[in-house]
Scaffold this active site. Structure first.
Site, short mmCIF file in Angstrom:
data_model
loop_
_atom_site.label_atom_id
_atom_site.label_comp_id
_atom_site.label_asym_id
_atom_site.label_seq_id
_atom_site.Cartn_x
_atom_site.Cartn_y
_atom_site.Cartn_z
N HIS A 80 48.29 30.13 55.16
CA HIS A 80 49.81 30.65 54.80
C HIS A 80 49.79 31.58 53.75
CE1 HIS A 80 51.87 27.05 57.12
NE2 HIS A 80 51.15 27.71 57.90
N TYR A 103 54.34 34.21 56.12
CA TYR A 103 54.70 33.29 55.04
C TYR A 103 54.47 33.89 53.94
CZ TYR A 103 54.49 29.06 58.04
OH TYR A 103 54.65 27.99 58.94
#
Lengths: 433, 433, 433, 433
Positions: free
Chosen positions: C199, C252
């Site tokens: 992420h 992200y």
């Protein structure tokens, strides 16, 4: 007997430095003080030169020559030490930085965030010019740099010139005095182990007469002792944080850990008394009025409100340690050379060094603990991107520098902010033109 | 006022150490000297204790207590410094190492090659026992280790115990004296920058009153100055090699760079005067005859032929620097902690350190140049494999250690050699039984 | 023929996974699917098991056994792969995390910030229990972990157990599909070079049929292609930023670079449709109603809205590559082992690996560029402090973790936030009790 | 369809390479083979060209153009691959190296020791010239280097030019075949994990169908299987050494671990059949007599005695993997980039890489074990000093290189040896003139 050149000799700090030299003249036997400033600062530097001569005379040191210069060559030629304490664009440029930060809802501090970034862009070309003159005219000289952002400026010169440079800051010495006071001990009995970056340095260990008193010092700090500088708001550190960290942050860490509170204080101050630069301008005007008094022959009390406490103490200590090859331990900014693991060898760090005639030799520290490493890496990356931008006039690095700094870090406005920085500082940014 | 325990107090070197303590008693105010030795060395240690008492008396220091012990506990309890200068298996074991090496056509030197390997296997278990006692009975004490192979032994304790340990060797101080003499300068005007391993250390820079005189020193060496120790043959270094290296090898480097010549000299000496250990045995017998004279109350001249010049100088300097928290620069063996890049953090290295009450803090050195790095890595790998073998009684590591050492490096005979080492030293190698 | 255990088998994602296995059954010849869940999830896992059996039957694979378990031992024993896709505290705990974040004016995202921190504290003890069972009952098995925060969870197991573990995420595969679509190329013609953390991963290079098309891809992104996931708002990246960076952030990254905009969107969503977890709860209720239909024998369309696109694709690819020892290049989360310089060897990173029967072998990447390094270091430090807190129940590490994460980073409220996290999650945090 | 330039096209190995290309023509669809040699090798290269045309014709590939060149430009222009297999000074220079080594009582091996050193000095300037032509005329081409010492030559080009280069050696592929044979398995079922330097590489793991069979392979080797190349004497490894190491040395390690035995064998061979080069000269004369036969249209059997087994196998595999962007795992020599920790990023190492159209991507390996690290460091340092000497004509580096290599390592004769090397090779060492 040696010559010291002071670049930015017209600074209001200069009398502080001169007082230090006079007091320790036996250890630092100066033959000449060559004050350099820009033509537009002629009045100020001549006031400083005259005051310096009166201070010397009062102390029976008329033999020390005080010269004034508006170009670098004559001042630097043959110098043993070149002190750089200049301010490109002067306080007006700093005030513009501060106002620009606030306009974007960001901290406008002089040495980090967008203010530090803008100041680095303005300052590095001038310091590089000084370094090139030192290379040519005084290759054995040490540049002793106080100019902020001191870590960034020192690293730029260290990496992009052959001139020897050591950066100095009064944060470590101020913390040393404060912690010794907290411990109700003499400063010489207390030793601090620093490792980090300029204005982002931690005290990892406190010893008193050789015994570890770090935990005790932390408890004293938890008990309300605020440990700040007179230009940074004294917000106490949460005790649980200090205990978990097991180390002592420097006052400037507040900008990163308590950003909102610091920003609110800045906004309020800007609205009431003006930004820090605007306040300092008033102090400076008053100081120069005093300095110009032909009867004044000592450093006036009022200078202590200016914020540069202990500058002369560390500067003279450093000059003394190099000149006398003394092997003294001091906290300075120099090439990392592996001392703090995880940072590049050529990064400039602030840490305990042994000082001798060859310069500063950092003690090996090892890696920073995880709770300190990430922030330090991020700020060092910001610094290195800023140096790339400043040295090469590279806009991509400049944009990435702004985005990397957690005090800016707003991607949405970064481009507009960069354009404003470049526009406002256009006169001092030949590298971008 | 503090207590010093001397493990191996019956050593013929002890009077040298005692003289050093007496001469600098003001700086190192000792309350008790606890001499420890094995039961079979009772006669020697009591001779030494009696001589020490006479030396103290002559200098008006009768208040210093001299105690003799044959177990560790009482001696170590409450000590501030624990000096380890023991010799497991005594000179007979060393002589056996030397003869074994020669039998295999290898150098039989005490501190490297198969001799150093065997001595490390014998010594590390005893030093680990000392370290465990220090952990339990004097946890703030510093172990100051002179026991050879000093680098290996110090690393074993440093990595496998919590006791604080610093290794000392007289090579750096001897080179310091010799180079100062070559430069016709006072020792305190000359500074050397060391980095490497124990008995494999280079001088990377020589300064005289702060100015770099490395090239000048190298030229002096090229001109016939041999720079050796009185137990190592003075084969001159080829000038072209020294100039290319730009640094000064230590006398022990001869074993690696001039292996054949050193071996020939060893073989010849063994045939005529006996191996080094056999010669030392004679010297020791003479020394103890002198020491036992109840009229002798000072260090006799003859000790200077024994080979340990300047041991007491560095030992007392180190004790003084720790005790007085002095921040003095010294060359010792301690945990690398990143000082020499490319070696593990937990490797013990020999380099310039700042010494204070917290111990030794190495100055960052950076990477060794290519012409030094590989050999150093190889020896450090030998040392680490030897430590694994010695601590865990691991035969595979022992075999790899032998194969890794360039002075052994003969794969064909490595297994037989290992079996001989383990057989000959069986009484002192409980970890392999 | 081998057995797969699915820990968290009652997840609504399971049919996605089952479809993948069925489609590539020739390459991944499964003999048994052992679904494990908690007793309170009995109804769900039995619905999933029944659906799975119907899906297998439809495809003529009745011979594949589907078993249901409420303890780990029987399920793990003899398994070749142990898939972990569990959710400790289920969606209610996630919703609580999200609401807690918003209450403090912070992002309440599931995998980073305070939400990721709380989820890690809840999840790591359960995964460690799975790892210990694998060590004992299926020591050759690979744990394939999808459980978020996947990087942190995978690193905890990797460092604190001997079980083999590889972490999987659908971000890299989703970016791969999207970028191939942007380039109007087939996925197999396009290759991406990933390096970063789960992420927080960047695409450093895009090639199409072996030619570098990174700059072209960046220009396509500058032209309005948003490159997001269906659970992350599609805020475009400023073109100047992408060009300066010369790389492609993952969706992200928006949480870190566009924090304010993301937070505003979260606040608004929470007020209108509920937090992400609250929305997902509704989706899940609908999905399980569908799954329970005894006539359904394939993965329903509606699952694609759930957010886990391509999970089964990467999971089955990974199982296949390990089972067939294929040497395939894939992007997974595994031990760094020096691949990304500057991060610890034992840190788990997300990067291109060669996969064979021995596991994942990361390709050497070198150092991250400065504009990526600092943020990555900071997040990795957050992750490592969180792991210390989760494994040892250490409050100091927990507090430092919160302070280190730039999405939390508010020192003033960190302690209160930590207390709230520990209080709300008390049933799942035995390590802190 | 692409063009291959072969620098040193008149080599007796070329038919081996040509056969490989012809056999796998579908995967490596070559349009032109441009053979380059020096004017003095005109006869040989034209023999090779004619033989190649006959071999192509026999296989129905007359469309492949075979051109002959005596300058680089036309051959390199537009090439996709530039194969370098040249021999500066030809076999006579190699024979002189071997005789010189023996004269000094040292191994005279072609690729390490003084022979490798001399060959590197002769070869690097020519390879650098090739690299500059590639930079200018075929910037996307890969140089595939077989020229020994392959690791040193590849590193010189990799560090001092922008041309892409990958080094190839037949040691890994030969070991792969031999170990598969020992295990009575197909080569494709057996995988080896290599890490080290060219001609100093270890097999750290052997897997068979994905399962670790390293220990089994070591036991087979302990049982008498010698694992050598047909130009290196088959001295068995002591079983205890192999078991302690837990890895498999390459045949060339014998020069370092069994120096004396190898030297004795060399001395004897030199006295009876001539040095290796002298033997090869005879083989070559016979080979060219065969090649010149206008009826020969295939690679003759006798070439297999020449020593280059599997060269064409790895060369064609590499060309194929790059051309088809295949992501294949191969063992090649390329920039380390952190794969082997402890070696510089820009060092060339020999290790498992993923090969695609962008080149070779080494898999992260981690640090070498202590028993391998030191020797590897020493040889790498030798290589780097040799490169400095070869590229810059620097005598100090040359002397240090000789002293650093453990096969030379005789400080006493190093200077004389260097002077002999420079004198004998004077025609090919413009950089020293």
């Amino acid at each position: 007997m040696f010559k010291i050149a002071v670049i930015g000799g017209g600074s209001s700090y200069t009398p502080e430095l001169m007082e230090g030299i006079i007091q320790r003249y036996q250890e630092v036997p100066v033959s000449e003080l060559a004050l350099v400033d820009v033509e537009s600062g002629r009045e100020k530097v001549e006031i400083i030169a005259a005051l310096t001569r009166r201070m010397l005379k009062r102390n029976g040191l008329e033999q020390v020559k005080v010269s004034v210069h508006f170009t670098l060559d004559e001042a630097i030629k043959g110098a043993r030490f070149v002190l750089t304490q200049l301010r490109v664009g002067q306080l007006a440029a700093r005030a513009a930085d501060e106002r620009l930060g606030l306009q974007y809802g960001m901290l406008g501090q002089e040495t980090t965030g967008v203010g530090g970034f803008a100041k680095a862009l303005r300052t590095i070309p001038v310091l590089m010019e000084v370094a090139r003159k030192v290379e040519a005219l005084a290759p054995d000289a040490f540049i002793i740099n106080f100019t902020n952002p001191a870590g960034i400026v020192t690293e730029a010169v260290s990496r992009y010139s052959k001139a020897k440079i050591i950066g100095l800051c009064n944060v470590p010495v101020t913390m040393h005095h404060m912690i010794a006071d907290m411990l109700q001990a003499k400063r010489e009995e207390v030793a601090l182990r620093f490792a980090g970056l300029n204005h982002m340095v931690w005290v990892h260990q406190v010893t008193q007469q050789g015994r570890d008193v770090t935990a005790k010092t932390i408890e004293l700090l938890c008990d309300g002792n605020a440990l700040s500088m007179n230009n940074i708001k004294e917000i106490p550190w949460p005790p649980a944080f200090l205990r978990a960290l097991g180390a002592i942050p420097c006052p400037y860490h507040r900008y990163f850990y308590q950003t909102r509170a610091m920003l609110e204080e800045e906004v309020e101050a800007a609205q009431s008394n003006g930004t820090r630069a605007e306040q300092v301008m008033k102090v400076e005007a008053e100081l120069f009025a005093l300095y110009a008094d032909p009867h004044l022959d000592h450093k006036p009390e009022q200078l202590s409100f200016r914020g540069g406490a202990f500058y002369s103490e560390v500067a003279v200590e450093l000059i003394q340690a190099i000149h006398n090859n003394s092997g003294k331990e001091m906290v300075v900014n120099c090439r990392n050379n592996g001392a703090i693991q995880g940072l590049p060898n050529d990064a400039v760090v602030e840490t305990n060094c042994l000082i001798d005639a060859q310069g500063a030799h950092p003690l090996s520290f090892g890696p920073l603990p995880p709770a300190m490493n990430g922030l330090t890496q991020q700020i060092k990356d910001f610094e290195r991107l800023t140096i790339e931008a400043a040295v090469h006039g590279d806009r991509a690095s400049a944009l990435l520098a702004l985005v990397t700094n957690p005090l800016i870090g707003n991607l949405a406005s970064a481009e507009a902010l960069l354009q404003d920085v470049l526009r406002i500082n256009q006169p001092w940014l030949p590298q971008f033109n």
